[in-house]
Design a protein around this motif. Sequence first.
Motif, PDB file in Angstrom:
ATOM      1  N   LEU A   1       1.173   5.779  -7.696  1.00 20.61           N
ATOM      2  CA  LEU A   1       0.163   6.540  -7.982  1.00 20.61           C
ATOM      3  C   LEU A   1       0.345   8.050  -8.228  1.00 20.61           C
ATOM      4  O   LEU A   1       0.115   8.753  -9.142  1.00 20.61           O
ATOM      5  CB  LEU A   1      -1.090   6.417  -7.212  1.00 20.61           C
ATOM      6  N   ASN A   2       1.055   8.518  -7.262  1.00 18.06           N
ATOM      7  CA  ASN A   2       1.394  10.102  -7.141  1.00 18.06           C
ATOM      8  C   ASN A   2       2.516  10.201  -8.361  1.00 18.06           C
ATOM      9  O   ASN A   2       2.180  11.243  -9.220  1.00 18.06           O
ATOM     10  CB  ASN A   2       2.058  10.435  -5.908  1.00 18.06           C
ATOM     11  N   LEU A   3       3.283   9.358  -8.729  1.00 22.57           N
ATOM     12  CA  LEU A   3       4.203   9.493  -9.672  1.00 22.57           C
ATOM     13  C   LEU A   3       3.212   9.275 -11.143  1.00 22.57           C
ATOM     14  O   LEU A   3       3.702  10.503 -12.025  1.00 22.57           O
ATOM     15  CB  LEU A   3       5.113   8.352  -9.724  1.00 22.57           C
TER      16      LEU A   3
ATOM     17  N   TYR B   1      -9.803   6.706  -7.697  1.00 22.35           N
ATOM     18  CA  TYR B   1      -8.912   7.781  -7.174  1.00 22.35           C
ATOM     19  C   TYR B   1      -8.291   8.298  -8.529  1.00 22.35           C
ATOM     20  O   TYR B   1      -8.326   9.572  -8.684  1.00 22.35           O
ATOM     21  CB  TYR B   1      -7.690   7.424  -6.459  1.00 22.35           C
TER      22      TYR B   1
ATOM     23  N   LYS C   1       0.863  -1.115   0.059  1.00 19.43           N
ATOM     24  CA  LYS C   1       0.025  -0.028   0.074  1.00 19.43           C
ATOM     25  C   LYS C   1       0.728   1.137   0.055  1.00 19.43           C
ATOM     26  O   LYS C   1       0.577   2.177  -0.839  1.00 19.43           O
ATOM     27  CB  LYS C   1      -0.889  -0.038   1.279  1.00 19.43           C
ATOM     28  N   SER C   2       1.729   1.177   0.908  1.00 20.92           N
ATOM     29  CA  SER C   2       2.582   2.555   0.962  1.00 20.92           C
ATOM     30  C   SER C   2       3.475   2.846  -0.360  1.00 20.92           C
ATOM     31  O   SER C   2       3.426   3.929  -0.868  1.00 20.92           O
ATOM     32  CB  SER C   2       3.492   2.610   2.007  1.00 20.92           C
TER      33      SER C   2
ATOM     34  N   GLU D   1       2.486   1.585  -3.341  1.00 23.84           N
ATOM     35  CA  GLU D   1       1.355   1.824  -4.175  1.00 23.84           C
ATOM     36  C   GLU D   1       1.178   3.372  -4.380  1.00 23.84           C
ATOM     37  O   GLU D   1       1.113   4.216  -5.458  1.00 23.84           O
ATOM     38  CB  GLU D   1       0.047   1.043  -3.859  1.00 23.84           C
ATOM     39  N   ALA D   2       0.962   4.141  -3.206  1.00 26.85           N
ATOM     40  CA  ALA D   2       0.540   5.359  -3.002  1.00 26.85           C
ATOM     41  C   ALA D   2       1.782   6.137  -3.847  1.00 26.85           C
ATOM     42  O   ALA D   2       1.379   7.119  -4.783  1.00 26.85           O
ATOM     43  CB  ALA D   2       0.452   5.665  -1.505  1.00 26.85           C
ATOM     44  N   GLN D   3       3.128   5.916  -3.600  1.00 30.67           N
ATOM     45  CA  GLN D   3       4.241   6.625  -4.252  1.00 30.67           C
ATOM     46  C   GLN D   3       4.006   6.410  -5.546  1.00 30.67           C
ATOM     47  O   GLN D   3       4.116   7.478  -6.299  1.00 30.67           O
ATOM     48  CB  GLN D   3       5.525   5.965  -3.835  1.00 30.67           C
TER      49      GLN D   3
ATOM     50  N   ASN E   1     -10.892   1.103  -5.000  1.00 31.88           N
ATOM     51  CA  ASN E   1     -10.598   2.357  -4.424  1.00 31.88           C
ATOM     52  C   ASN E   1      -9.505   3.019  -5.096  1.00 31.88           C
ATOM     53  O   ASN E   1      -9.336   4.469  -5.647  1.00 31.88           O
ATOM     54  CB  ASN E   1      -9.755   2.174  -3.220  1.00 31.88           C
ATOM     55  N   VAL E   2      -8.676   2.274  -6.047  1.00 33.72           N
ATOM     56  CA  VAL E   2      -7.528   2.925  -6.892  1.00 33.72           C
ATOM     57  C   VAL E   2      -8.159   3.431  -8.208  1.00 33.72           C
ATOM     58  O   VAL E   2      -7.873   4.621  -8.492  1.00 33.72           O
ATOM     59  CB  VAL E   2      -6.530   1.858  -7.023  1.00 33.72           C
TER      60      VAL E   2
ATOM     61  N   SER F   1      -9.127   7.709 -12.269  1.00 30.12           N
ATOM     62  CA  SER F   1      -9.733   7.744 -13.411  1.00 30.12           C
ATOM     63  C   SER F   1     -10.918   8.852 -13.484  1.00 30.12           C
ATOM     64  O   SER F   1     -11.446   9.199 -12.599  1.00 30.12           O
ATOM     65  CB  SER F   1     -10.680   6.461 -13.497  1.00 30.12           C
TER      66      SER F   1
ATOM     67  N   VAL G   1       0.382  10.416 -11.642  1.00 30.09           N
ATOM     68  CA  VAL G   1      -0.135  11.636 -11.789  1.00 30.09           C
ATOM     69  C   VAL G   1       0.542  12.814 -12.094  1.00 30.09           C
ATOM     70  O   VAL G   1       0.306  13.537 -13.171  1.00 30.09           O
ATOM     71  CB  VAL G   1      -0.930  12.004 -10.388  1.00 30.09           C
ATOM     72  N   ASP G   2       1.806  12.655 -11.720  1.00 29.33           N
ATOM     73  CA  ASP G   2       2.563  13.803 -12.092  1.00 29.33           C
ATOM     74  C   ASP G   2       3.269  13.680 -13.329  1.00 29.33           C
ATOM     75  O   ASP G   2       3.294  14.747 -14.380  1.00 29.33           O
ATOM     76  CB  ASP G   2       4.259  13.739 -11.102  1.00 29.33           C
TER      77      ASP G   2
END
Lengths: 325, 361
Positions: free
Chosen positions: B211-213, B237, B204-205, B207-209, B233-234, B239, B215-216
């Motif tokens: 996902l942020n990447l 966030y 999870k931790s 995965e969040a990194q 959930n993903v 789509s 988006v950037d």
Amino acid sequence: MSNLVEVNNLNIRFTGERTVHAVNNLSLTLGEGEVLGLLGESGSGKSVTLRALMRLLPKKRTQISGTVRVLGRDVLALDDDALSAFRGQTVSMIFQEPALALDPVYTIGRQIAETVMRHEGKSQHDATARALEMLEVVRIPSAKRRLDAYPHEMSGGMRQRAMIALALACKPKILLADEPTTALDATVQIQILLLLRELQREFGMSVIFVTHDIGVAIEICDRVAVMYAGQIIEQGSLREIVRTPLHPYAKGLLASTVHGAKRGARLETIPGTPPSLDQAPSACSFAPRCAFAQPRCTAALPPDVQVGPNRSARCILVDPATAGA
Amino acid sequence: MSEIIEPIDKLEPIEDIGGVAQPLLRVDGLTKHFPVRGAWFGAAKTVRAVDDVSFSIAKGETVGIVGESGCGKSTTARLLMHLMPRNAGDIIYDGRQVGRELSLRELRRGMQMVFQDSYASLNPRLTIEESIAFGPKVHGMADAASRHLARELLGKVGLRPENFANRYPHEISGGQRQRVNIARALALSPRLVILDEAVSALDKSVEAQVLNLLVDLKREFGLTYLFISHDLNVVRYISDRVLVMYLGEVVELGPVDSVWDQPAHPYTQALLAAMPSSDPDNRTQVPPISGDPPNPIDPPAGCRFHTRCPFAEPLCGGATPKLTELDGLGHQAACYMAIPGSGHSRAPAARDLHSEAPALS
Ligand SMILES: Nc1ncnc2c1ncn2[C@@H]1O[C@H](COP(=O)(O)OP(=O)(O)O)[C@@H](O)[C@H]1O
Ligand SMILES: Nc1ncnc2c1ncn2[C@@H]1O[C@H](COP(=O)(O)OP(=O)(O)O)[C@@H](O)[C@H]1O
Ligand code: SF4
Ligand code: SF4
Ligand SMILES: [Mg+2]
Ligand SMILES: [Mg+2]
């Protein structure tokens, strides 16, 4: 309320090509009828801890110290005969992969019946009746017909139910569940979770439930212990852990779970990756990733600070006086 | 620090032809059937992995695909990438029919994919830098320039080139490997990136990194994503729009908030209700549906969900319900209850096309 399981200062080290300090200074208790969750990311030592409770670790390459008491008995000292009675009758285990529990060459009915005959000395007839009863208990449709099915003839969800039937056939006092729903699809996972919740109540079992998924823990656990690098870094009631985590890692883990996060908003993350486990921890294992780290954190292993009756956290910032509020 | 700043050589992205109004990708009637040998007498059977799937992806959009395992998500992705032949369907990239107006070679530059298994697309014998540089070289970039580009991209995905460029795939973590795979995909300057369960194997931790990447990178490179995941959930966030698949078909699609807040297809409703609770005081009480998803070999006739649907009526097992617009805003569902005048007892009355959109539920 007496504890069915008491683990004290458990250390597990794998030797061989590489040394792995998989479990470090771990203590936990499990009360009567309680569901304790072990929550943590992969490699944090959840499965190894469960396996130690059943003595399922490879003998030659494993060094264990500490005590594991189940129903007052010293599990680490059991001989082979005592151990085989202990497994199945006192403590039973279910896995993510049913292949670990189910033998592919025997029918489901035969496997359950054999277990009952071996542990309870029942006749074949009675044991088969129990097998049927168990398939009904786990709500396998057309249970009678399914007695003669081989594991590969069943769908994923049905195999998982069959594994649960096998594990519960001798009415164990304690069920150890190692991510039993992780590989299942969403609509099947929730069915198995609710089934386990119901059976736990019906049978009055105590359960240790391993998961990496906070949502799963929320559905089934009473109490949660959060693991990091082979240690329990925080434990408390489910509500406490979900609503007011104290340890910076537990806080980060909960915050980084993508749960109703706003689109476009940045997700909270924990920088970096977990440490390698080639050495026993002598400092806070989370320090390299912790935004609050200070010299004290790496000078020694932070103490496990008792915050309430069943609440503790392993962090120098946690203050027993204020944290409970 | 004084460093000579020299421009990084990049492959030019393939040209934007139709402008923003033209979808970057249009898929029409996409179909893939796998023949399988039956258990008895080798009778031929068919897995209808993807069946008459149509959708489009606008430029700059992120479209999610959700659905349980075996519903055809990965097959859809592989068909779009032309990694296997299809039985039917048109794939149109920025107005150009792939295979006719757009060569496969050009398509490979315009569309790249990241898989769940972070090992799968990395050659274990190449360093990370070599893996990333490989594609651009194949497409004609000079060796030095492609290595330069690889290092640049490593930095973009958050891996310091001086630490990572010369390592091998097995020497880094799963999260880091997935970053390398993303860099490798970006090396060809694609406009569309297909992410097939790309974060599903990560903790999870981590995965969040990642996902942020994502988006950037989307912002920086002006990318369009097709994001496939079983994790609702993903998908919510990341789509803008989402397709819900069941046994090879799209059963619902629309803006992610409409689909989440007002799911119209009973399968979508069940899928959403099956998500574990996030509130200890409000646990799930009843499973939304019972049983396992049926076998995609010879799936049920008519509405494929009718064998598990609490609202099924005789007509549901007859013809297949068509995806039908619900609100004039692109939210569609393939369920007789959502089709006015369909004959289902819960369907709205028939209306003429010019009447107002009906209020849902
Ligand atoms: N039999 C073994 N031999 C050596 N190392 C092991 C063995 N079993 C587990 N480990 C290591 O112990 C650590 C904890 O593993 P595990 O308990 O399986 O983690 P998880 O929390 O994912 O269940 C990991 O680093 C793992 O690689
Ligand atoms: N190469 C193949 N041969 C036969 N059947 C396949 C093949 N690839 C996929 N399938 C089947 O097609 C269906 C859809 O698979 P897939 O697209 O991988 O689903 P998902 O990605 O949604 O889990 C499944 O039933 C799968 O078993
Ligand atoms: S002990 Fe220090 S480094 Fe460890 S979690 Fe607490 S504040 Fe962070
Ligand atoms: S068409 Fe019929 S069976 Fe299918 S989802 Fe709608 S109500 Fe259910
Ligand atoms: Mg494990
Ligand atoms: Mg897939």
